[in-house]
Design a protein around this motif. Sequence first.
Motif, mmCIF file in Angstrom:
data_model
loop_
_atom_site.group_PDB
_atom_site.id
_atom_site.type_symbol
_atom_site.label_atom_id
_atom_site.label_comp_id
_atom_site.label_asym_id
_atom_site.label_seq_id
_atom_site.Cartn_x
_atom_site.Cartn_y
_atom_site.Cartn_z
ATOM 1 N N PRO A 162 -29.420 -19.985 70.732
ATOM 2 C CA PRO A 162 -30.041 -18.745 71.213
ATOM 3 C C PRO A 162 -31.569 -18.776 71.118
ATOM 4 O O PRO A 162 -32.147 -19.363 70.202
ATOM 5 N N ASP A 163 -32.199 -18.166 72.107
ATOM 6 C CA ASP A 163 -33.652 -18.026 72.092
ATOM 7 C C ASP A 163 -34.058 -17.098 70.947
ATOM 8 O O ASP A 163 -33.216 -16.386 70.381
ATOM 9 N N TYR A 164 -35.332 -17.100 70.620
ATOM 10 C CA TYR A 164 -35.779 -16.303 69.485
ATOM 11 C C TYR A 164 -37.149 -15.687 69.750
ATOM 12 O O TYR A 164 -37.828 -16.032 70.736
ATOM 13 N N CYS A 165 -37.542 -14.792 68.872
ATOM 14 C CA CYS A 165 -38.847 -14.126 68.964
ATOM 15 C C CYS A 165 -39.678 -14.437 67.725
ATOM 16 O O CYS A 165 -39.136 -14.698 66.646
ATOM 17 N N ILE A 166 -40.988 -14.394 67.883
ATOM 18 C CA ILE A 166 -41.929 -14.519 66.770
ATOM 19 C C ILE A 166 -42.993 -13.439 66.938
ATOM 20 O O ILE A 166 -43.543 -13.257 68.032
ATOM 21 N N ASN A 167 -43.278 -12.737 65.856
ATOM 22 C CA ASN A 167 -44.310 -11.711 65.869
ATOM 23 C C ASN A 167 -45.629 -12.298 65.378
ATOM 24 O O ASN A 167 -45.672 -12.915 64.312
ATOM 25 N N TRP A 168 -46.678 -12.148 66.174
ATOM 26 C CA TRP A 168 -48.017 -12.584 65.766
ATOM 27 C C TRP A 168 -48.851 -11.363 65.429
ATOM 28 O O TRP A 168 -49.130 -10.528 66.292
ATOM 29 N N ASN A 169 -49.220 -11.261 64.154
ATOM 30 C CA ASN A 169 -50.143 -10.227 63.692
ATOM 31 C C ASN A 169 -51.526 -10.865 63.666
ATOM 32 O O ASN A 169 -51.750 -11.831 62.931
ATOM 33 N N ILE A 170 -52.445 -10.341 64.454
ATOM 34 C CA ILE A 170 -53.706 -11.037 64.711
ATOM 35 C C ILE A 170 -54.899 -10.221 64.221
ATOM 36 O O ILE A 170 -55.011 -9.026 64.505
ATOM 37 N N LYS A 171 -55.768 -10.884 63.499
ATOM 38 C CA LYS A 171 -57.027 -10.282 63.031
ATOM 39 C C LYS A 171 -58.151 -11.267 63.328
ATOM 40 O O LYS A 171 -57.933 -12.464 63.474
ATOM 41 N N SER A 172 -59.362 -10.762 63.374
ATOM 42 C CA SER A 172 -60.492 -11.649 63.675
ATOM 43 C C SER A 172 -60.769 -12.615 62.531
ATOM 44 O O SER A 172 -61.160 -13.766 62.748
ATOM 45 N N GLN A 173 -60.563 -12.150 61.282
ATOM 46 C CA GLN A 173 -60.786 -12.990 60.119
ATOM 47 C C GLN A 173 -59.651 -12.805 59.117
ATOM 48 O O GLN A 173 -58.968 -11.781 59.111
ATOM 49 N N ARG A 174 -59.461 -13.784 58.237
ATOM 50 C CA ARG A 174 -58.407 -13.710 57.230
ATOM 51 C C ARG A 174 -58.563 -12.477 56.338
ATOM 52 O O ARG A 174 -57.582 -11.835 55.960
ATOM 53 N N ALA A 175 -59.797 -12.156 55.976
ATOM 54 C CA ALA A 175 -60.033 -11.023 55.068
ATOM 55 C C ALA A 175 -59.536 -9.710 55.654
ATOM 56 O O ALA A 175 -59.218 -8.776 54.916
ATOM 57 N N ASN A 176 -59.448 -9.635 56.976
ATOM 58 C CA ASN A 176 -59.056 -8.379 57.617
ATOM 59 C C ASN A 176 -57.568 -8.060 57.470
ATOM 60 O O ASN A 176 -57.139 -6.964 57.825
ATOM 61 N N PHE A 177 -56.787 -9.006 56.946
ATOM 62 C CA PHE A 177 -55.391 -8.696 56.657
ATOM 63 C C PHE A 177 -55.266 -7.859 55.384
ATOM 64 O O PHE A 177 -54.221 -7.268 55.126
ATOM 65 N N LYS A 178 -56.336 -7.804 54.602
ATOM 66 C CA LYS A 178 -56.329 -7.021 53.360
ATOM 67 C C LYS A 178 -56.973 -5.648 53.539
ATOM 68 O O LYS A 178 -56.571 -4.680 52.908
ATOM 69 N N HIS A 179 -57.984 -5.582 54.360
ATOM 70 C CA HIS A 179 -58.664 -4.304 54.577
ATOM 71 C C HIS A 179 -59.173 -4.235 55.995
ATOM 72 O O HIS A 179 -59.325 -5.249 56.675
#
Length: 329
Positions: A162-179
């Motif tokens: 079966p085919d599958y999905c992947i979710n990409w959560n995208i930010k300009s910089q790594r630090a932006n995943f925290k704030h």
Amino acid sequence: MVHTYRSAAKRVALWYKRQPANQPRWGSQYRPAIFANRREAPRISRPSILCPRNRLGREIHLLSLAERSACLLALYHPRVFDLHEQRLLDPAPTPHPLHGHPARGHGYIYPRLTGTWNAAQQLGYLEYHPKLTYEARDGTSRRAPHPLVGDLLLFIERPGVPDYCINWNIKSQRANFKHRPTPYTSSSPYSGITKTAARNCIEAANYASADIPTKEIAGTDIPPVLTANLTDGFVAACEISLPSEIQEKVIRRLRAAIGTMQTPLDIWSEFSLTLGLTHYQFRTAMYTGVWRRQLRLELTERILFDRPMIAERTDILDIYASWFRGPDA
């Protein structure tokens, strides 16, 4: 304040109109929840729209330069058969994104998404889940869970299974995943879980409930030169192509010159005399070949028309293979 309530409710209603929960859409029929224009995009965003003459057959609405770079990389992958940008994440349970697809997953039962509200509750993050204040018919103000909107959801084919999905959560910089950065500051001290980090956890947990992995992708992970090469290839592939036999002749001749001192400009002069190809036609054929992976050049080095071509050292899809890896890998 009532005006604000109404504005928020109207915005959410528009999202559900574009993405009705009971009428999933794919391919050219899909519509993002948020359009990449100044009226809808966040103030500090860098919205852009990719040309509709792509293999999805529609405009692709992106809200940042990082999203655009990541989207081009996703579209370059030959096994990505669909892509949903600005996809609505419903607070309530919903079917798997592939459920009901007209050509995919027949005979396979995909798990449901638990919903962002349930995901937040399981994580103990209900206080961080956005809420919508609206005016009820009796004139009182009420609160309800506000839907989230994801960045990119990739649909990837997998032969034999079966085919599958992947979710990409995208930010300009790594630090932006925290704030979340603001127009006044790009970083600030924080302690414990932040609203932005909690929101990312809620999104990932919601997708994980349906065996959909989430990849956190920073725009700084994709070199600007790679984005520039992918942009040239994507734009060329959207143009009107040459007849297939001429396209093949151009690509064969260019392949023979890889690693030599001959430049594409030198080779174009040959084709301009023998076949009457214009500079634009030849250049478009060349970059289309790069985009379709028929002409394997080094994409981490700038591909220029008047410089010798460098043979591919490492396939970029191998470099970023983990970003496309399915739930069973």
